[in-house]
Design an enzyme around this catalytic site. Sequence first.
Site, PDB file in Angstrom:
ATOM      1  CG  ASN A 133     -33.315 -29.549   2.846  1.00  0.00           C
ATOM      2  OD1 ASN A 133     -32.311 -29.040   2.363  1.00  0.00           O
ATOM      3  ND2 ASN A 133     -33.988 -28.990   3.838  1.00  0.00           N
ATOM      4  CG  HIS A 190     -32.297 -30.567  -5.325  1.00  0.00           C
ATOM      5  ND1 HIS A 190     -31.603 -29.641  -4.574  1.00  0.00           N
ATOM      6  CD2 HIS A 190     -32.506 -29.974  -6.527  1.00  0.00           C
ATOM      7  CE1 HIS A 190     -31.407 -28.549  -5.288  1.00  0.00           C
ATOM      8  NE2 HIS A 190     -31.955 -28.723  -6.473  1.00  0.00           N
ATOM      9  CB  CYS A 218     -34.164 -52.650 -11.395  1.00  0.00           C
ATOM     10  SG  CYS A 218     -35.830 -52.039 -11.754  1.00  0.00           S
ATOM     11  CB  CYS A 241     -35.813 -53.771 -15.880  1.00  0.00           C
ATOM     12  SG  CYS A 241     -34.400 -52.842 -15.224  1.00  0.00           S
ATOM     13  CG  ASN A 290     -30.833 -17.917   5.081  1.00  0.00           C
ATOM     14  OD1 ASN A 290     -30.570 -18.965   5.666  1.00  0.00           O
ATOM     15  ND2 ASN A 290     -30.406 -17.668   3.851  1.00  0.00           N
ATOM     16  CB  ALA A 304     -34.332 -22.599  10.705  1.00  0.00           C
TER      17      ALA A 304
END
EC number: 2.3.1.286
Length: 230
Positions: A87, A104, A131, A134, A196, A214
């Site tokens: 997640n 991830h 950014c 840079c 699950n 859950a």
Amino acid sequence: MIVILTGAGVSAESGLGTFRDKGGLWSRYDLSEVATPDGFAADPALVHDFYNARRANAAEAEPNAAHRALARLEAEADEDVLIVTQNIDDLHERAGSRSVIHMHGELFRTLCAACGARWDAAPALSTADACPQCRAAAVRPDVVWFGEMPYHMERIVEALERARLFVSIGTSGSVYPAAGFVAEAKAFGAATLELNLEPSDGATGFDAGRYGPASEVVPAWVNEVLGSAR
């Protein structure tokens, strides 16, 4: 050591599963357009709009009983507990977990595609953002898209080698490399358990399974583990 893999099923009861429900955000977008490097290159504004909506949704969500139970397990167990999550939300951390690997990426972090710098994400990102390191206009969400390598794989494999117990919670068992973790953990000698809503695609690869929401099965399992540890 207990290594716990978590997926979307852990956060669904916090309201984040709505992205895949009928009429939810996932159903209104083509994932090849919003969750791939090619999609970002073709239409970065669309991708930013998608993740800005996901970020707003996640910011309003609250940890549920499963998140809180896992944080309690880490705090009270007499062995190390590591959460490896698929997640990109921060609900594990907000529930109190400290040993969390985001394989991830993280929705609330930003990545510069030009120089690799990372920083906390603003509530909304746009193609006009530069950014801070840079100054390139190459800002993207710091998440792993389809076709990209998940983060921290060396650390995860090292943890699987050390695991006494591997537990998979709320995952489909169909997305690799995470779907292969149960086989790796077993090869290193760990016991394996699936928690699950229903048996996953890889359910037969586990030593045991418990099924239900859950928010019910995870606290019940944590209570058993901590009870036996005393």
